[in-house]
Enzyme design. Structure first.
Site, mmCIF file in Angstrom:
data_model
loop_
_atom_site.group_PDB
_atom_site.id
_atom_site.type_symbol
_atom_site.label_atom_id
_atom_site.label_comp_id
_atom_site.label_asym_id
_atom_site.label_seq_id
_atom_site.Cartn_x
_atom_site.Cartn_y
_atom_site.Cartn_z
ATOM 1 C CB CYS A 46 6.607 -5.517 7.068
ATOM 2 S SG CYS A 46 5.944 -6.023 5.486
ATOM 3 C CG HIS A 47 8.270 -10.996 4.893
ATOM 4 N ND1 HIS A 47 9.257 -11.936 4.865
ATOM 5 C CD2 HIS A 47 7.304 -11.466 5.700
ATOM 6 C CE1 HIS A 47 8.901 -12.966 5.626
ATOM 7 N NE2 HIS A 47 7.715 -12.702 6.138
ATOM 8 C CB THR A 48 8.688 -4.531 2.479
ATOM 9 O OG1 THR A 48 7.541 -5.239 2.025
ATOM 10 C CG2 THR A 48 9.204 -3.670 1.359
ATOM 11 C CG HIS A 68 6.685 -0.533 5.729
ATOM 12 N ND1 HIS A 68 7.761 -1.367 5.830
ATOM 13 C CD2 HIS A 68 5.665 -1.289 5.277
ATOM 14 C CE1 HIS A 68 7.407 -2.577 5.442
ATOM 15 N NE2 HIS A 68 6.133 -2.570 5.108
ATOM 16 C CD GLU A 69 3.278 -4.302 9.409
ATOM 17 O OE1 GLU A 69 2.966 -5.036 8.474
ATOM 18 O OE2 GLU A 69 3.368 -4.730 10.574
ATOM 19 C CB CYS A 98 -2.102 13.431 -3.120
ATOM 20 S SG CYS A 98 -2.674 13.170 -4.813
ATOM 21 C CB CYS A 101 -2.329 12.005 -8.281
ATOM 22 S SG CYS A 101 -2.707 10.415 -7.505
ATOM 23 C CB CYS A 104 -6.071 10.463 -5.526
ATOM 24 S SG CYS A 104 -4.772 9.938 -4.388
ATOM 25 C CB CYS A 112 -1.704 8.151 -4.025
ATOM 26 S SG CYS A 112 -1.110 9.856 -3.985
ATOM 27 N NE ARG A 116 6.279 3.839 -6.814
ATOM 28 C CZ ARG A 116 7.427 3.584 -6.214
ATOM 29 N NH1 ARG A 116 7.944 4.439 -5.361
ATOM 30 N NH2 ARG A 116 8.068 2.452 -6.438
ATOM 31 C CB CYS A 175 2.403 -2.894 5.991
ATOM 32 S SG CYS A 175 2.866 -3.810 4.499
ATOM 33 N NE ARG A 370 3.726 -7.783 10.022
ATOM 34 C CZ ARG A 370 3.875 -8.478 8.890
ATOM 35 N NH1 ARG A 370 4.354 -9.711 8.929
ATOM 36 N NH2 ARG A 370 3.567 -7.935 7.726
#
Ligand code: APR
Ligand code: ZN
Ligand code: ZN
Length: 375
Positions: A46-48, A68-69, A98, A101, A104, A112, A116, A175, A370
């Site tokens: 992904c771009h991130t 993260h994907e 979670c 919080c 959530c 959430c 963090r 993602c 992708r």
């Protein structure tokens, strides 16, 4: 049997910013309390990931394991984990859920914030790392670190999915696809017969189009400076196309002319503050809503005349498509299995995990929608 033991495996390490990833042998510690160790079987880029590797992410920590994907199978669980068992099919969630919080507990948001701080620091919730390479500790990334044969995630950052779905497809729900699809359905809440414009026809924009179509939009205009993206966008449900480079006038003026006053919903899926402004200003006076999805570079600011909002346009943003992650992503997997959500069509390239740098190259030159890497 690997339960309770350190696992040695391959991972793609980002040793420092602006350098290609390096495939290394790493050690992955067993999961601690409320943690799960996952064997990753497929991951997309992904771009991130590229953004952080590019060195412009204020939260970037090196050396780290990006990604993260992803999707995979639970290898083992730490103490106090009852929800998962070895063998479960799972997707890591960069926004956890979670359940207790204040975010959530609110029906208004999905952000959430339980872990963090440590997630941003590239650490597990207890402030430490589960990865080492050559005696050096490695940082985690976005609570996921899927560019590794094995990873450890917090149990709140993981969801169990139907084992009938193929890993190389459902990894995309980690993602981009979920983000775009949810932006249309959850954030904009697109209605039947509405008009929509989608700026940027990469994976995120295509997923927005899929969401607008699912919501019954009657006109979905795809906006991109790369006309080679139009054909695929049509397959996802776009009805009209505009290339801003073909006009001397600002693109918002063109879109307003095309729609007799502007759009009901617009989506920015590029990450450019100028197109964010254009998307807002292309909205219909009185009710148009624009959703920012693309992530602009650090330090960038958006602007428009306040009159745009006073006269009834709404500017919104979304993270992970507004989905409450743990409860929603398994439902999207079912939607895919029921053929009510496209995933295969987003995959422009498939490569072995070991060719990960080639995948980053394809992303940089804009050739891929992708790239899915298989282990
Ligand atoms: N006007 C119109 N289209 C543009 C412009 C522009 N000024 N600049 C770029 N585009 C188009 C590109 O041609 C490309 O088709 O936007 C599209 C972006 O697609 P991808 O680069 O494939 O990005 P995607 O994975 O869809 O993610 C979109 O969301 O994740 C965030 O910030 C990230 O920029 C990324 C955005
Ligand atoms: Zn929470
Ligand atoms: Zn992403």
């Amino acid at each position: 049997d690997t339960i309770g033991k350190v696992i040695k495996c391959k991972a793609a390490i980002a040793w420092e910013a602006k350098k290609p990833l390096v495939l290394e042998d790493i050690e992955v510690e067993p999961p601690k309390e409320n943690e799960v160790r996952v064997k990753i079987l497929a991951t997309a880029i992904c771009h991130t990931d590229a953004y952080t590797l590019g060195g412009n992410d204020p939260e970037g920590n090196f050396p780290c394991i990006l990604g993260h994907e992803g999707a995979g199978i639970v290898e083992s669980v730490g103490p106090n984990v009852e929800e998962f068992q070895p063998g479960d099919h799972v997707i890591p969630l960069y926004i956890p859920q979670c359940g207790d919080c204040k975010f959530c507990l609110s029906p208004k948001t999905n952000v959430c914030s339980k872990i963090r701080v440590t997630q941003g620091q590239g650490k597990m919730p207890d402030g430490t790392s589960r990865f080492t390479c050559k005696g050096q500790s490695l940082y985690h990334f976005m609570g996921c670190s899927t560019f590794s044969e094995y990873t450890v995630v917090a149990d709140i950052s993981l969801c169990k999915v139907d084992p009938a779905a193929a890993f190389d497809k459902i990894c995309l729900l980690g993602c981009g696809v979920s983000t775009g699809f949810g932006a249309a359905l959850n954030t904009a809440k697109v209605e039947t017969d509405s008009t929509c414009a989608v700026f940027g026809l990469g994976a995120v924009g295509l997923a927005v189009i899929m969401g607008c179509k699912a919501a019954g939009a009657k006109k979905i205009i795809g906006v991109d400076i790369n006309e080679s993206k139009f054909e695929l966008a049509k397959l996802f449900g776009a009805t009209d196309f505009v290339n801003p480079s073909n006009f001397d006038k600002p693109i918002q003026d063109i879109l307003i002319e095309m729609t007799n006053g502007g759009l009901d919903y617009t989506f920015e899926c590029i990450g450019n503050v100028k197109t964010m402004r254009a998307a807002l200003e292309a909205c219909h006076k009185g009710w148009g809503t624009s959703v920012i999805i693309g992530v602009a570079s650090a330090g960038q600011e958006i602007s428009t005349r306040p009159f745009q909002l006073i006269t009834g346009r709404t500017w919104k943003g979304t993270a992970f498509g507004g989905w409450k992650s743990k409860e929603s992503i398994p439902e999207l997997v079912l939607k895919y299995l029921d053929k009510n959500l496209m995933l295969d069509e987003f995959i422009s390239h498939k490569l072995p995990f070991t060719s990960i740098n080639e995948g980053f190259e394809l992303l940089h030159v804009g050739k891929s929608i992708r790239t899915v890497l298989e282990f």
